[in-house]
Design an enzyme around this catalytic site. Sequence first.
Site, PDB file in Angstrom:
ATOM      1  N   ASP A 130       0.837  -1.192   0.000  1.00 50.47           N
ATOM      2  CA  ASP A 130       0.000   0.000   0.000  1.00 50.47           C
ATOM      3  C   ASP A 130       0.880   1.253   0.000  1.00 50.47           C
ATOM      4  OD1 ASP A 130      -2.054  -1.799   0.320  1.00 50.47           O
ATOM      5  OD2 ASP A 130      -2.400  -1.334   2.432  1.00 50.47           O
ATOM      6  N   ASP A 132       0.971   4.580   2.096  1.00 54.81           N
ATOM      7  CA  ASP A 132       0.475   5.314   3.256  1.00 54.81           C
ATOM      8  C   ASP A 132       0.926   6.767   3.124  1.00 54.81           C
ATOM      9  OD1 ASP A 132      -0.671   3.071   4.698  1.00 54.81           O
ATOM     10  OD2 ASP A 132       1.391   2.417   5.021  1.00 54.81           O
TER      11      ASP A 132
END
Length: 200
Positions: A130, A132
């Site tokens: 991911d 962030d």
Amino acid sequence: MNAPRPHDLLFARDAGAFTCAGARPDWFDAGAPLVVRRQATPPGIVAVGARGLHRNERCPGHVALDAVASILTPRMLAHRAHAADADFPCIAALRALAPRLDALDVDWGPAGGAGYWLACGLPVLRATSDLDLLVRLPRRPAAATLAALAGLRDGQPCRIDIQVDTGAGGFALAEYVRGGGVLLKTDAGPRLVADPWEPA
């Protein structure tokens, strides 16, 4: 040196500066950065966490502020993405989103694995990692700014998680835009609040 804030990365002057809660794990790398975390501490002490190369390798602890050699903020790490030699989807998304974030005139930068990788180059990223993002908003922004931030997640090559830091605590933007209560992470622990900019 400015006081470290949550999600900043610290480099200690020596291997013994980090005090781990419990036994120091085998994977601990004294040359790797420490991540500032939220916890009330006495003056001159910073709550930090060490991380290894895998998601289950985490160790909370503390470091004395005078043992900190340098600090890298998420904003500082944002500038490193353009020169980063990698084809991870999360780094591609970071490069693509940078102009849109800059146009919003907010204090932002990568956190999590992407920020850590940009700080030290250790192999913590995967093709499925991911992105962030941390956005520091000490005052409530205009509704249009929040909408623009929420829209950054659309059409990207990886999952985008945006954390907002008000100075008093941090919360997930996705949770806020859904409406209802927000879990605000503070130095005293998490609190469910109606308004993260007016937690009292």
